[in-house]
Enzyme design. Structure first.
Site, PDB file in Angstrom:
ATOM      1  N   SER A 659       0.813  -1.216   0.000  1.00 58.97           N
ATOM      2  CA  SER A 659       0.000   0.000   0.000  1.00 58.97           C
ATOM      3  C   SER A 659       0.847   1.267   0.000  1.00 58.97           C
ATOM      4  CB  SER A 659      -0.935   0.012   1.213  1.00 58.97           C
ATOM      5  OG  SER A 659      -0.202   0.086   2.420  1.00 58.97           O
ATOM      6  N   LYS A 702      -6.177   4.834   8.163  1.00 58.63           N
ATOM      7  CA  LYS A 702      -5.006   5.582   7.714  1.00 58.63           C
ATOM      8  C   LYS A 702      -5.295   7.081   7.674  1.00 58.63           C
ATOM      9  CE  LYS A 702      -3.112   1.782   4.969  1.00 58.63           C
ATOM     10  NZ  LYS A 702      -2.801   1.275   3.619  1.00 58.63           N
TER      11      LYS A 702
END
Length: 803
Positions: A659, A702
């Site tokens: 990611s 996040k």
């Protein structure tokens, strides 16, 4: 390529409007709970239940907490009353082979009736048999048989005695038997007088005595025969009396159970055994004073076990079942599944009989359904193998594990197996199902149907209504406060947060149930009669606060510059990446500084994390992919004359996942082009070899992790996060993040390509390839190509020998 605009606040959170509900609170809901969105699983369940052939047992797979076991059990309990009630089963004594008790099946409710009848019979025998043998008629007949024997014996001796007397010889009875002696004038001659007789007289007397001895010997030989005949007559009398006494009782039982052949056969053998062992019913218990101290219980229990052979051990009684049984076994050990044979300690040894046979879950579920947790089953020694054996052989064989594996030498039983007709339902996680499928060759033959429960379902109006009905059911069942519609709406939103998708709802109903319990607590603290949205919010916030120690410590390290993260300036070759940490059932996001440095080289990108073995294979794959993208972007016309290094700064526990590959690529582009990146942004997203930004997981955590740091330092309106555009549907952010975005204090950009992201991060166009194969000079790609060309020329000059 146009630069994407920040997402509007309405796309950051999919709200549920309380006004869509027609009820004021869940107290008004009494609809049947139906969990929608599991059509595939329910079809498999119905198919497995309907299939009567061997092997079509069911494995319900899915994450724990989705309520799959509860749902299946509820479905089976609704279906079971329409199915026939299975027969009862009982064990009886095997008079021919005592170690192998016989199993008898009877219609539901008849086994207990049979047991009561046998107990009543046994009590009656203790009265009838002693009465029959104490009757005057029996006493007379017994006396006659004994007297005839005594008369026959006495007559023979008397006749012999008379014959001896006629020859002046006396028959004398001594402690050791009979003896003969000569008589004179009615007196027995002693040895001296006998020796004074003439020789001829002595010989004549000795010859007569010898003849009499032979006659006596003949009588002695006949006496045992007469005694046996007398005993046979006495036995026949006893047999006749016992038969006459017990036959009416047994005939009455046979008439009661005349439709059951197995019972009639057992009663026939039991009747014969009672007649043969009638004497046991005549024995009296010793008086307490006659029994040594400590022996009374043993003598009493021994006599009681002696008559257990006439009792019935009912192992399964289905008289109270209204249909097929549905059994859920929480501790599926081998003994709890197939039954056990218990033992009693007596005088230092272990003893048992068929009345100590105990049924297992397979017995109780026979003719119905048995639900087991696969993980618990596999944790119990030998239980899984015992279950497979029972399914494969279609019978329940009770075996002592100690005997089976030679761990005990005590004599035990070998009960007759009971035919098995049951549908087995195993529940477990997907990984467990796939492991069993891969490594157990029997598994796919015995569990041919898999019901795969989904982790989430579509957030349709029907499913939202199902969620509300579920909340009403929990409130009633757990005796909690009901929820008003604002609280229902908030928990539906929480369901989307659990699912990680704004268009779906989580099927992890245990988490929803826990939140309802916690919200009820806060409603009680506030003195409310109903749970409202504020109570749900407080419960969620309290849960986050309880799990916030480590995230708080990490933010503290950021604020104290112990961990370096820049959120304001511009830096070349440096960017903020985002990662997710999972601790228990809580997840939180953490920003990390990623840096890239370049030098002249051979076109390789060195992943420092991989070099020191702190990077996982997926992360290393991501770095190789971005290397391929760089090569295709800048190495088509000339070789890449650089060597680049990438690293997660201040990373001490390893890196895994791809990611951060887009963030690493942005850092490389900045380092190559020399254009600085805005540090007020954080980036997440993976990238492919065409530069397309791909979806990642944990996008909400996040964003919230970087937002928390920016809020602590002060929101400036320039801060934000770049996410893959394909992750927009996953956004279900906290209220404070949504509010900041609505006010323009924090931005979230959806990115589909690296070029879009690099323009947002640098404020400079990425540059499009022109027809002549070049990029505009004042673009990111143009500057990068120019620098690479310069580096290539320098490297070429360096490598050429001096002339």
């Amino acid at each position: 390529m146009p630069v994407p605009e920040p997402l509007g606040h309405e796309k950051l959170y999919n709200r549920c409007d309380p006004a869509e509900f027609s009820f004021e609170s869940t107290a008004e809901l009494d609809e049947k709970v139906t969990i929608s969105g599991q059509d595939r699983a329910w079809q498999a369940i119905r198919f497995s239940v309907g299939m009567k052939q061997d092997g079509f047992n069911l494995f319900a797979l899915g994450p724990s907490g989705t309520g799959k076991q509860t749902a299946i059990e509820h479905y089976l309990r609704e279906k079971a009353p329409d199915e026939p009630v299975p027969d009862d089963w009982c064990y009886v004594y095997n008079f021919e082979t005592p170690r192998q008790p016989k199993a008898i099946t009877l219609p539901a409710g008849k086994a207990c009736e049979f047991s009561r009848d046998m107990n009543g019979l046994l009590e009656a025998l203790f009265t009838i048999i002693p009465a029959a043998f104490s009757s005057e008629e029996y006493q007379e007949q017994e006396k006659t048989i004994k007297e005839r024997f005594e008369e026959r014996q006495g007559g023979a001796i008397e006749e012999l005695e008379k014959k001896a007397s006629e020859n002046n010889i006396a028959l004398i009875r001594t402690p050791s038997g009979f003896a003969f002696a000569p008589l004179r004038k009615g007196e027995v001659l002693n040895s001296e007088a006998f020796m004074r007789l003439k020789q001829g007289e002595r010989e004549r007397i000795e010859k007569q005595i010898e003849t009499l001895k032979e006659a006596l010997q003949s009588i002695m030989v006949q006496i045992p025969k007469w005694q046996r005949e007398s005993q046979e007559k006495l036995k026949e009398l006893n047999r006749q009396v016992a038969t006459f006494a017990v036959k009416p009782l047994f005939e009455e039982l046979k008439e009661t159970h005349r439709e059951h052949t197995a019972v009639l056969d057992y009663l026939d053998t039991a009747e014969k055994d009672v007649v043969e062992n009638f004497i046991r019913f005549l024995e009296k218990e010793p008086q307490p004073q006659e029994v040594p101290t400590g022996m009374a219980d043993i003598r009493s229990s021994g006599k009681s076990r002696l008559f257990n052979r006439y009792r019935v051990n009912v192992v399964i009684d289905n008289s109270k079942n209204g249909g097929a049984p549905v059994i859920s076994e929480d501790k599926p050990s081998s003994q709890n599944l197939v039954g056990d044979i218990e033992h009693l300690a007596q005088m230092g040894t272990l003893i048992t009989d068929f009345t100590l046979i105990k049924p297992g879950a397979l017995h109780r579920a026979n003719g119905g359904y048995l639900i087991l947790d696969a993980r618990r089953l596999l944790q119990e020694p030998l239980a899984y193998e015992a279950l497979k054996k029972a399914i494969r052989t279609r019978q329940i064989r009770i075996e002592s594990l100690a005997q089976l594996y030679g761990m005990a030498s005590t004599v035990s039983l070998d009960p007759e197996p009971i035919p098995l007709d049951v549908k087995i339902v195993l529940t477990g996680e997907r990984r467990l199902y796939y492991l069993l499928s891969a490594y157990d060759p029997d598994f796919s033959e015995l569990f041919k149907v898999a019901a795969d429960f989904d982790d989430d379902m579509e957030r349709t109006a029907e499913n939202r209504r199902s969620y509300a009905n579920f909340m009403a059911t929990i409130a009633r069942r757990e005796n909690l406060r009901h929820l008003d519609r604002s609280a229902v709406a908030r928990i539906i939103e929480y369901g989307s947060q659990l699912a990680g998708d704004s268009s779906k709802l989580s099927t992890h109903l245990q988490s929803v149930t826990d939140l309802i319990h916690e919200s009820d607590y806060h409603a009680g603290e506030n003195g409310r009669e109903l749970i409202v949205q504020e109570d749900v919010e407080r419960a969620i916030e309290a849960r986050r606060f309880r799990a916030g120690r480590i995230p708080g410590k990490i933010r503290e390290a950021f604020l104290q510059n112990t961990i370096l993260i820049d959120t304001q300036n511009e830096k070349t070759g440096q960017i903020n990446g985002l990662s997710v940490y999972i601790l228990g059932d809580q997840a939180f996001g953490k920003p990390s500084r990623i840096t890239a440095r370049i030098k002249m080289g051979k076109g390789e990108v060195i992943d420092i994390e991989r070099e020191v073995e702190m990077g996982g294979p997926i992360h290393s794959k991501g770095v190789m992919i971005l290397s391929g993208y760089l090569g295709s972007l800048y190495g088509r016309e000339q070789p890449l004359s650089l060597s680049a290094t990438l690293v997660f700064e201040q990373s001490y526990s390893g890196v895994e996942g791809d990611s951060a590959s887009s963030a690493e690529l942005y850092a490389l582009l900045s380092a190559v082009s020399g254009v600085p990146l805005r540090q007020s942004f954080a980036v997440t997203g993976s990238v492919n070899q065409y530069g397309e930004v791909q979806a990642i997981g944990g996008v909400n955590e996040k964003i919230e992790g970087f937002f928390d740091l920016c809020r602590e330092r002060g929101l400036t309106g320039t801060q934000g996060v770049l996410i893959p555009a394909s992750n927009v549907r996953n956004l279900m952010l906290r209220e404070d993040v949504v509010r900041a975005a609505a006010e323009g204090a924090f931005s979230i950009y959806p990115v589909t390509h690296i070029d879009e992201g690099v323009e947002i991060l640098t404020g400079r166009p990425a540059g499009s390839l022109r027809e002549d194969g070049t990029y505009p000079d004042d673009t990111i790609h143009g500057l990068a190509v120019a620098r690479l060309r310069t580096m290539a020329e320098k490297q070429k000059a360096f490598n050429e020998p001096d002339r």
